[in-house]
Motif scaffolding. Structure first.
Motif, PDB file in Angstrom:
ATOM      1  N   VAL A 209      -7.307  -1.023  -5.318  1.00  0.00           N
ATOM      2  CA  VAL A 209      -8.274  -0.361  -4.451  1.00  0.00           C
ATOM      3  C   VAL A 209      -7.613   1.082  -3.936  1.00  0.00           C
ATOM      4  O   VAL A 209      -6.409   1.120  -3.543  1.00  0.00           O
ATOM      5  CB  VAL A 209      -8.318  -1.316  -3.155  1.00  0.00           C
ATOM      6  CG1 VAL A 209      -9.343  -0.632  -1.990  1.00  0.00           C
ATOM      7  CG2 VAL A 209      -8.625  -2.709  -3.620  1.00  0.00           C
ATOM      8  N   ILE A 210      -8.469   2.006  -3.878  1.00  0.00           N
ATOM      9  CA  ILE A 210      -8.117   3.514  -3.534  1.00  0.00           C
ATOM     10  C   ILE A 210      -9.043   3.648  -2.294  1.00  0.00           C
ATOM     11  O   ILE A 210     -10.329   3.332  -2.213  1.00  0.00           O
ATOM     12  CB  ILE A 210      -8.538   4.254  -4.526  1.00  0.00           C
ATOM     13  CG1 ILE A 210      -7.378   4.311  -5.793  1.00  0.00           C
ATOM     14  CG2 ILE A 210      -8.327   5.845  -4.035  1.00  0.00           C
ATOM     15  CD1 ILE A 210      -8.050   5.093  -6.865  1.00  0.00           C
TER      16      ILE A 210
ATOM     17  N   ILE B 293       0.898  -1.222  -0.083  1.00  0.00           N
ATOM     18  CA  ILE B 293      -0.050  -0.023  -0.096  1.00  0.00           C
ATOM     19  C   ILE B 293       0.934   1.123  -0.027  1.00  0.00           C
ATOM     20  O   ILE B 293       1.744   1.316   0.755  1.00  0.00           O
ATOM     21  CB  ILE B 293      -1.063   0.154   1.271  1.00  0.00           C
ATOM     22  CG1 ILE B 293      -1.980  -1.311   1.178  1.00  0.00           C
ATOM     23  CG2 ILE B 293      -1.610   1.341   1.241  1.00  0.00           C
ATOM     24  CD1 ILE B 293      -2.756  -1.395   2.597  1.00  0.00           C
ATOM     25  N   ARG B 294       0.648   2.211  -0.809  1.00  0.00           N
ATOM     26  CA  ARG B 294       1.196   3.492  -1.066  1.00  0.00           C
ATOM     27  C   ARG B 294       0.431   4.695  -1.173  1.00  0.00           C
ATOM     28  O   ARG B 294      -0.758   4.544  -1.758  1.00  0.00           O
ATOM     29  CB  ARG B 294       2.337   3.157  -2.240  1.00  0.00           C
ATOM     30  CG  ARG B 294       3.656   2.512  -2.083  1.00  0.00           C
ATOM     31  CD  ARG B 294       4.452   2.383  -3.489  1.00  0.00           C
ATOM     32  NE  ARG B 294       5.704   1.687  -3.291  1.00  0.00           N
ATOM     33  CZ  ARG B 294       5.900   0.314  -3.365  1.00  0.00           C
ATOM     34  NH1 ARG B 294       4.916  -0.521  -3.570  1.00  0.00           N
ATOM     35  NH2 ARG B 294       7.120  -0.211  -3.327  1.00  0.00           N
ATOM     36  N   THR B 295       0.861   5.823  -1.034  1.00  0.00           N
ATOM     37  CA  THR B 295       0.294   6.912  -1.218  1.00  0.00           C
ATOM     38  C   THR B 295       0.616   7.269  -2.739  1.00  0.00           C
ATOM     39  O   THR B 295       1.339   6.587  -3.391  1.00  0.00           O
ATOM     40  CB  THR B 295       0.754   8.262  -0.416  1.00  0.00           C
ATOM     41  OG1 THR B 295       2.287   8.491  -0.658  1.00  0.00           O
ATOM     42  CG2 THR B 295       0.473   7.535   1.055  1.00  0.00           C
ATOM     43  N   PRO B 296      -0.028   8.287  -3.310  1.00  0.00           N
ATOM     44  CA  PRO B 296       0.424   8.684  -4.744  1.00  0.00           C
ATOM     45  C   PRO B 296       1.682   9.382  -4.807  1.00  0.00           C
ATOM     46  O   PRO B 296       2.358   9.072  -5.915  1.00  0.00           O
ATOM     47  CB  PRO B 296      -0.538   9.958  -4.867  1.00  0.00           C
ATOM     48  CG  PRO B 296      -2.088   9.329  -4.026  1.00  0.00           C
ATOM     49  CD  PRO B 296      -1.544   8.717  -2.814  1.00  0.00           C
TER      50      PRO B 296
ATOM     51  N   LEU C  67      -2.096   3.558 -11.985  1.00  0.00           N
ATOM     52  CA  LEU C  67      -2.589   3.933 -10.685  1.00  0.00           C
ATOM     53  C   LEU C  67      -2.065   5.349 -10.073  1.00  0.00           C
ATOM     54  O   LEU C  67      -2.964   6.017  -9.681  1.00  0.00           O
ATOM     55  CB  LEU C  67      -2.400   2.730  -9.677  1.00  0.00           C
ATOM     56  CG  LEU C  67      -2.985   3.026  -8.258  1.00  0.00           C
ATOM     57  CD1 LEU C  67      -4.341   3.222  -8.484  1.00  0.00           C
ATOM     58  CD2 LEU C  67      -2.488   1.590  -7.528  1.00  0.00           C
ATOM     59  N   GLY C  68      -0.810   5.406 -10.149  1.00  0.00           N
ATOM     60  CA  GLY C  68      -0.210   6.508  -9.912  1.00  0.00           C
ATOM     61  C   GLY C  68      -0.496   7.863 -10.402  1.00  0.00           C
ATOM     62  O   GLY C  68      -0.861   8.949  -9.890  1.00  0.00           O
TER      63      GLY C  68
ATOM     64  N   SER D  71      -5.098   6.524  -0.171  1.00  0.00           N
ATOM     65  CA  SER D  71      -4.068   5.147  -0.035  1.00  0.00           C
ATOM     66  C   SER D  71      -4.260   4.255  -1.311  1.00  0.00           C
ATOM     67  O   SER D  71      -5.346   4.385  -1.751  1.00  0.00           O
ATOM     68  CB  SER D  71      -4.049   4.481   1.072  1.00  0.00           C
ATOM     69  OG  SER D  71      -5.000   3.804   1.404  1.00  0.00           O
ATOM     70  N   CYS D  72      -3.227   3.648  -1.964  1.00  0.00           N
ATOM     71  CA  CYS D  72      -3.370   2.692  -3.121  1.00  0.00           C
ATOM     72  C   CYS D  72      -2.824   1.580  -2.876  1.00  0.00           C
ATOM     73  O   CYS D  72      -1.673   1.333  -2.619  1.00  0.00           O
ATOM     74  CB  CYS D  72      -2.537   3.525  -4.412  1.00  0.00           C
ATOM     75  SG  CYS D  72      -2.984   5.175  -4.701  1.00  0.00           S
TER      76      CYS D  72
END
Length: 287
Positions: free
Chosen positions: A137-138, A67-70, A111-112, A123-124
């Motif tokens: 999933v966002i 899971i990462r942020t943009p 996605l980014g 969060s992505c």
């Protein structure tokens, strides 16, 4: 530009051969020149295999499913870009987009691009499994009423044609991105690929891209997703395709004339340029 890739037939490789028969084969195929060409083919194959292994190891070390942020996805893109910029072998192997690298280019990188433009503060979580009806999933941890979106990606491209075109690029160092690709034979028995180097009218380019986008939309209209929490993102090449408002007006007219938008089971549908220059929402008024 054209590329011709040949290799010994499977039958020849598997059949026992006498010394005299072997000498005859060398004579028929140009003697030492034939041996050199086979050695060159084997060396190229081994180099490609090693480069693919390095790519897989790199991507595995980066834990693409995390899971990462943009912003963190942008950092991931930069790290992968640096690895490829610094290695010709990785770039050559990477153009063929296999395995995890294919997932990265078709799902994680988009996605980014999508979230940095449209969903700041989220969060992505990529879905690297082939199961399920979503690719990512966002989540909005602190936004009441807008907590989770499921994202489905699809690429408006001819994957096989792109693969052949990239093989020509690897072999010749340049390739026309717009002209048709002609091919015959197979990789195991001898593959001939030809890409003409000539000008193509922009109307023809947009016509082809429109057809690919419409085909992807039709394909997604046959499945159930969820209009409350699923969004569809159609990725297209914005370097050569639709860019201006009049062009998108034309595309919308073509889509509405070919696709029953009410059959798309999504909350929203977006067209996203693979280079990050274009993000356009396809109106779904019937929803």
């Amino acid at each position: 530009a054209s590329i011709s890739i040949s290799s010994p037939s499977i039958a020849s490789a598997a059949t026992p051969m006498s010394v005299d028969a072997g000498r005859a084969l060398l004579q028929v195929n140009g003697g030492s020149g034939y041996v050199s060409s086979v050695r060159g083919l084997v060396q190229n194959t081994m180099e490609a295999f090693n480069a693919c292994a390095r790519i897989d190891a790199l991507l595995a070390s980066l834990d693409l499913a995390r899971i990462r942020t943009p912003g963190e996805l942008a950092d991931l893109d930069a790290e992968i870009d640096r690895a490829f910029v610094g290695s010709l072998e990785l770039r050559r192997a990477g153009r063929l987009k296999k395995g995890l690298l294919k997932k990265y280019h078709e799902e994680i990188r988009p996605l980014g691009l999508l979230t940095r433009r449209l969903f700041a503060g989220c969060s992505c979580e990529p879905n690297l499994r082939d199961s399920g009806n979503h690719d990512a999933v966002i989540r909005y941890p602190s936004s009441p009423g807008r907590t989770t979106l499921f994202v489905e990606f699809t690429c408006a491209k001819d994957g096989y044609e792109e693969h052949l075109r990239m093989k020509v690029l690897n072999d010749r160092g340049r390739v026309n991105l717009l002209t048709p690709v002609l091919s015959s034979g197979t990789e195991s028995m001898g593959h001939n690929i030809e890409v003409l180097d000539e000008a193509v009218l922009r109307d023809r380019v947009l016509e082809k891209q429109s057809r690919l986008i419409i085909d992807r939309l039709k394909g997604k209209s046959r499945r159930e997703y969820g209009r409350d929490d699923h969004i569809l993102v159609v990725i297209f090449d914005d370097q050569i395709g639709f860019r201006t408002e009049p062009e998108f007006t034309l595309l919308r007219s073509q889509i509405e004339g070919a696709v029953d938008l009410s059959t798309l089971d999504f909350k929203s549908v977006y067209l996203l340029g693979s280079w990050g220059n274009v993000l356009w929402e396809l109106p779904l008024a019937s929803h």
